[in-house]
Design a protein around this motif. Structure first.
Motif, PDB file in Angstrom:
ATOM      1  N   VAL A   1       0.850  -1.198   0.000  1.00  0.00           N
ATOM      2  CA  VAL A   1       0.000   0.000   0.000  1.00  0.00           C
ATOM      3  C   VAL A   1       0.884   1.246   0.000  1.00  0.00           C
ATOM      4  N   PHE A   2       0.307   2.364  -0.361  1.00  0.00           N
ATOM      5  CA  PHE A   2       1.117   3.588  -0.386  1.00  0.00           C
ATOM      6  C   PHE A   2       0.282   4.835  -0.163  1.00  0.00           C
ATOM      7  N   GLU A   3       0.982   5.943  -0.009  1.00  0.00           N
ATOM      8  CA  GLU A   3       0.364   7.275   0.079  1.00  0.00           C
ATOM      9  C   GLU A   3       1.237   8.273  -0.662  1.00  0.00           C
TER      10      GLU A   3
ATOM     11  N   GLY B   1       7.231  20.058  -1.128  1.00  0.00           N
ATOM     12  CA  GLY B   1       7.626  18.825  -1.817  1.00  0.00           C
ATOM     13  C   GLY B   1       6.543  17.775  -1.816  1.00  0.00           C
ATOM     14  N   TYR B   2       6.964  16.597  -2.253  1.00  0.00           N
ATOM     15  CA  TYR B   2       6.048  15.476  -2.393  1.00  0.00           C
ATOM     16  C   TYR B   2       6.663  14.294  -1.646  1.00  0.00           C
ATOM     17  N   ILE B   3       5.862  13.651  -0.844  1.00  0.00           N
ATOM     18  CA  ILE B   3       6.352  12.538  -0.023  1.00  0.00           C
ATOM     19  C   ILE B   3       5.638  11.268  -0.460  1.00  0.00           C
TER      20      ILE B   3
ATOM     21  N   LEU C   1     -12.722  -0.418 -17.259  1.00  0.00           N
ATOM     22  CA  LEU C   1     -13.581  -0.114 -16.115  1.00  0.00           C
ATOM     23  C   LEU C   1     -12.763  -0.084 -14.837  1.00  0.00           C
ATOM     24  N   ARG C   2     -13.199   0.711 -13.883  1.00  0.00           N
ATOM     25  CA  ARG C   2     -12.576   0.711 -12.558  1.00  0.00           C
ATOM     26  C   ARG C   2     -12.808  -0.671 -11.961  1.00  0.00           C
ATOM     27  N   ASN C   3     -11.834  -1.138 -11.208  1.00  0.00           N
ATOM     28  CA  ASN C   3     -11.967  -2.445 -10.563  1.00  0.00           C
ATOM     29  C   ASN C   3     -13.307  -2.569  -9.849  1.00  0.00           C
TER      30      ASN C   3
ATOM     31  N   ASN D   1      -0.856  -1.954  -6.510  1.00  0.00           N
ATOM     32  CA  ASN D   1      -1.288  -2.546  -7.768  1.00  0.00           C
ATOM     33  C   ASN D   1      -2.131  -1.528  -8.536  1.00  0.00           C
ATOM     34  N   TYR D   2      -1.461  -0.756  -9.397  1.00  0.00           N
ATOM     35  CA  TYR D   2      -2.146   0.341 -10.108  1.00  0.00           C
ATOM     36  C   TYR D   2      -2.385   0.022 -11.577  1.00  0.00           C
ATOM     37  N   LEU D   3      -2.312  -1.263 -11.946  1.00  0.00           N
ATOM     38  CA  LEU D   3      -2.471  -1.599 -13.373  1.00  0.00           C
ATOM     39  C   LEU D   3      -3.817  -1.165 -13.923  1.00  0.00           C
TER      40      LEU D   3
ATOM     41  N   GLU E   1     -14.030   7.709 -10.994  1.00  0.00           N
ATOM     42  CA  GLU E   1     -13.015   8.733 -10.737  1.00  0.00           C
ATOM     43  C   GLU E   1     -12.112   8.833 -11.956  1.00  0.00           C
ATOM     44  N   ALA E   2     -11.074   9.662 -11.874  1.00  0.00           N
ATOM     45  CA  ALA E   2     -10.066   9.727 -12.939  1.00  0.00           C
ATOM     46  C   ALA E   2      -9.003   8.674 -12.625  1.00  0.00           C
ATOM     47  N   SER E   3      -7.992   8.533 -13.488  1.00  0.00           N
ATOM     48  CA  SER E   3      -7.006   7.467 -13.252  1.00  0.00           C
ATOM     49  C   SER E   3      -6.167   7.735 -11.999  1.00  0.00           C
ATOM     50  N   GLY E   4      -5.982   9.002 -11.649  1.00  0.00           N
ATOM     51  CA  GLY E   4      -5.208   9.318 -10.444  1.00  0.00           C
ATOM     52  C   GLY E   4      -5.756  10.504  -9.681  1.00  0.00           C
ATOM     53  N   ASP E   5      -7.024  10.782  -9.854  1.00  0.00           N
ATOM     54  CA  ASP E   5      -7.674  11.915  -9.184  1.00  0.00           C
ATOM     55  C   ASP E   5      -9.151  11.606  -8.981  1.00  0.00           C
ATOM     56  N   ASN E   6      -9.758  12.268  -8.024  1.00  0.00           N
ATOM     57  CA  ASN E   6     -11.227  12.196  -7.867  1.00  0.00           C
ATOM     58  C   ASN E   6     -11.883  13.217  -8.784  1.00  0.00           C
ATOM     59  N   ILE E   7     -13.191  13.046  -8.972  1.00  0.00           N
ATOM     60  CA  ILE E   7     -13.922  13.957  -9.863  1.00  0.00           C
ATOM     61  C   ILE E   7     -15.096  14.618  -9.137  1.00  0.00           C
TER      62      ILE E   7
ATOM     63  N   ALA F   1     -14.634   5.013  -6.139  1.00  0.00           N
ATOM     64  CA  ALA F   1     -13.737   6.149  -5.917  1.00  0.00           C
ATOM     65  C   ALA F   1     -12.848   5.918  -4.702  1.00  0.00           C
ATOM     66  N   LEU F   2     -11.599   6.326  -4.835  1.00  0.00           N
ATOM     67  CA  LEU F   2     -10.728   6.375  -3.661  1.00  0.00           C
ATOM     68  C   LEU F   2     -11.275   7.480  -2.753  1.00  0.00           C
ATOM     69  N   GLU F   3     -11.175   7.273  -1.435  1.00  0.00           N
ATOM     70  CA  GLU F   3     -11.604   8.338  -0.517  1.00  0.00           C
ATOM     71  C   GLU F   3     -10.469   9.355  -0.445  1.00  0.00           C
ATOM     72  N   GLY F   4     -10.446  10.229  -1.446  1.00  0.00           N
ATOM     73  CA  GLY F   4      -9.329  11.170  -1.607  1.00  0.00           C
ATOM     74  C   GLY F   4      -9.275  12.190  -0.480  1.00  0.00           C
ATOM     75  N   ILE F   5      -8.056  12.505  -0.083  1.00  0.00           N
ATOM     76  CA  ILE F   5      -7.858  13.503   0.976  1.00  0.00           C
ATOM     77  C   ILE F   5      -8.199  14.890   0.417  1.00  0.00           C
ATOM     78  N   THR F   6      -7.855  15.141  -0.826  1.00  0.00           N
ATOM     79  CA  THR F   6      -8.179  16.439  -1.448  1.00  0.00           C
ATOM     80  C   THR F   6      -9.692  16.551  -1.625  1.00  0.00           C
TER      81      THR F   6
ATOM     82  N   LEU G   1     -11.208  18.026 -11.223  1.00  0.00           N
ATOM     83  CA  LEU G   1     -10.566  16.870 -10.599  1.00  0.00           C
ATOM     84  C   LEU G   1      -9.832  17.326  -9.347  1.00  0.00           C
ATOM     85  N   THR G   2      -9.694  16.427  -8.391  1.00  0.00           N
ATOM     86  CA  THR G   2      -8.939  16.743  -7.172  1.00  0.00           C
ATOM     87  C   THR G   2      -7.940  15.630  -6.873  1.00  0.00           C
ATOM     88  N   GLY G   3      -6.777  16.021  -6.413  1.00  0.00           N
ATOM     89  CA  GLY G   3      -5.766  15.039  -6.016  1.00  0.00           C
ATOM     90  C   GLY G   3      -4.599  15.738  -5.352  1.00  0.00           C
ATOM     91  N   THR G   4      -3.816  14.967  -4.632  1.00  0.00           N
ATOM     92  CA  THR G   4      -2.673  15.525  -3.908  1.00  0.00           C
ATOM     93  C   THR G   4      -1.708  16.236  -4.858  1.00  0.00           C
ATOM     94  N   ALA G   5      -1.418  15.628  -5.989  1.00  0.00           N
ATOM     95  CA  ALA G   5      -0.486  16.246  -6.936  1.00  0.00           C
ATOM     96  C   ALA G   5      -1.167  17.367  -7.709  1.00  0.00           C
TER      97      ALA G   5
HETATM   98  N1  PXG Z   1      -7.998   8.499  -7.010  1.00  0.00           N
HETATM   99  C1  PXG Z   1      -6.910   7.751  -7.286  1.00  0.00           C
HETATM  100  C2  PXG Z   1      -7.063   6.476  -8.013  1.00  0.00           C
HETATM  101  C3  PXG Z   1      -5.649   8.214  -6.895  1.00  0.00           C
HETATM  102  O1  PXG Z   1      -4.565   7.469  -7.155  1.00  0.00           O
HETATM  103  C4  PXG Z   1      -6.693  10.189  -5.946  1.00  0.00           C
HETATM  104  C5  PXG Z   1      -7.912   9.666  -6.356  1.00  0.00           C
HETATM  105  C6  PXG Z   1      -6.677  11.469  -5.177  1.00  0.00           C
HETATM  106  O2  PXG Z   1      -6.519  11.217  -3.791  1.00  0.00           O
HETATM  107  P1  PXG Z   1      -5.797  12.244  -2.816  1.00  0.00           P
HETATM  108  O3  PXG Z   1      -5.844  11.609  -1.495  1.00  0.00           O
HETATM  109  O4  PXG Z   1      -4.410  12.426  -3.353  1.00  0.00           O
HETATM  110  O5  PXG Z   1      -6.580  13.513  -2.869  1.00  0.00           O
HETATM  111  C7  PXG Z   1      -5.520   9.468  -6.226  1.00  0.00           C
HETATM  112  C8  PXG Z   1      -4.184  10.047  -5.875  1.00  0.00           C
HETATM  113  C9  PXG Z   1      -0.144  10.652 -10.045  1.00  0.00           C
HETATM  114  C10 PXG Z   1      -0.522   9.856  -8.836  1.00  0.00           C
HETATM  115  O6  PXG Z   1       1.054  10.698 -10.362  1.00  0.00           O
HETATM  116  C11 PXG Z   1      -1.720  10.044  -8.133  1.00  0.00           C
HETATM  117  C12 PXG Z   1      -1.993   9.256  -7.008  1.00  0.00           C
HETATM  118  C13 PXG Z   1      -1.095   8.316  -6.673  1.00  0.00           C
HETATM  119  C14 PXG Z   1       0.053   8.136  -7.372  1.00  0.00           C
HETATM  120  C15 PXG Z   1       0.375   8.902  -8.443  1.00  0.00           C
HETATM  121  O7  PXG Z   1      -1.038  11.251 -10.665  1.00  0.00           O
HETATM  122  N2  PXG Z   1      -3.095   9.264  -6.194  1.00  0.00           N
END
Ligand code: PXG
Length: 289
Positions: free
Chosen positions: A30-32, A85-87, A137-139, A152-154, A182-188, A205-210, A243-247
């Protein structure tokens, strides 16, 4: 760069993982992804709480406490002089053998990387993103629950490949029932009048912090925010989509499947939330010291 590995800060050149780590062999872990703004780690406790839930969901026993892990994150930022930065916090199942059985792995590996961040180009925040809904489709929630932020982000990567090959930076993923996930790496989020709507986690949807932060900031802005089942109809007929996400933080979506959303430009609600979010992020968090 110094990397935190299982309690020690080691030089990058010595931060190595075994080929028998099930994180590598099976994406078993798992990761963050966490941000630091102006010398503070943003929403550190929330990220750690989600990591522990993800670990619990895959029956991985965290080898340290929440407080111990929070301290390790801060220590890693200090050791690398991180201000903004990014952790990346990673917990793998650890060393095992070539079989699937996770219980052959005795000790999870905890890795923390604190570095710079690669963001969307500033221009994309001004113009907004052009996305497609993809065939991947999303898993299914009972296959790999999307609430688990696993290594596992395939599923997401296959969606991203479709998007990139169609000339888009991001995509919208639907769940097996055809609802927006959701989006591939962000919520919508969809903006309809003064209401923000985002898919519930059971829709994939991931329970995104953003996402959570936006929902908390909404009332002060005279906006209502709630989770609701959404379809592509809701995207095509929305006043605004973002879209919302940490990055990414908050970024407008102005086109979906070649259809123009709203005015075709980042709308007033999205722009206001972008500004409010940035102000909030830069004035809260755990001090790095
Ligand atoms: N959905 C998914 C599938 C994610 O991976 C979010 C939503 C937003 O969640 P947070 O908690 O960040 O607001 C994510 C975020 C990238 C990247 O490079 C993004 C994420 C993880 C790894 C890489 O875009 N996750």
């Amino acid at each position: 760069m110094k990397i935190y590995m299982n309690g020690k800060l080691v030089p990058e050149s010595r931060a190595k993982v075994s080929v028998f780590d099930h994180g590598l062999l099976y994406g078993d872990g798992v990761f963050e992804g966490i941000r630091a703004y102006h010398g503070r780690v943003f929403k550190l406790d929330e990220h750690i709480a989600r990591l522990f839930r993800s670990a619990q969901a895959i029956d991985l026993k965290m080898p340290l406490t929440k407080a111990g892990l929070a301290q390790a994150v801060v220590r890693t930022c200090q050791a690398n002089g991180i201000w903004d930065g990014y952790i990346r916090l990673i917990v793998t199942r650890g060393l095992g053998n070539l079989g699937l059985n996770p219980y052959t792995c005795k000790t999870p590996q905890v890795i923390i990387i604190a570095g710079g961040i690669q963001l969307y180009a500033e221009k994309l925040y001004a113009t907004g993103l052009d996305v497609i809904t993809v065939g991947t489709l999303r898993n299914h929630t009972e296959a790999i629950n999307p609430r688990i932020k696993s290594l596992n982000y395939l599923n997401n990567i296959l969606a991203k490949i479709e998007a990139m090959n169609a000339g888009c930076m991001e995509c919208i993923m639907l769940n097996p029932q055809g609802f927006v996930a959701e989006a591939s790496g962000d919520n919508i989020f969809v903006v309809r009048g003064d209401t923000l709507l985002t898919p519930p986690s059971w829709c994939g949807a991931l329970e995104g912090i953003t996402r959570q932060t936006v929902m908390e900031l909404a009332p002060e802005q005279g906006l209502q925010a709630r989770a609701e089942v959404l379809t592509r109809y809701d995207l095509y007929t929305a006043d605004e989509v973002f879209l919302t996400g940490t990055a990414a933080e908050i970024i407008a979506v102005v086109k979906a499947d070649r259809r123009i959303i709203g005015s075709g430009r980042p709308g007033p609600v999205t722009r206001r939330l972008e500004r409010v979010f940035r102000e909030h992020a830069r004035s809260s968090g755990t001090p790095i010291g």
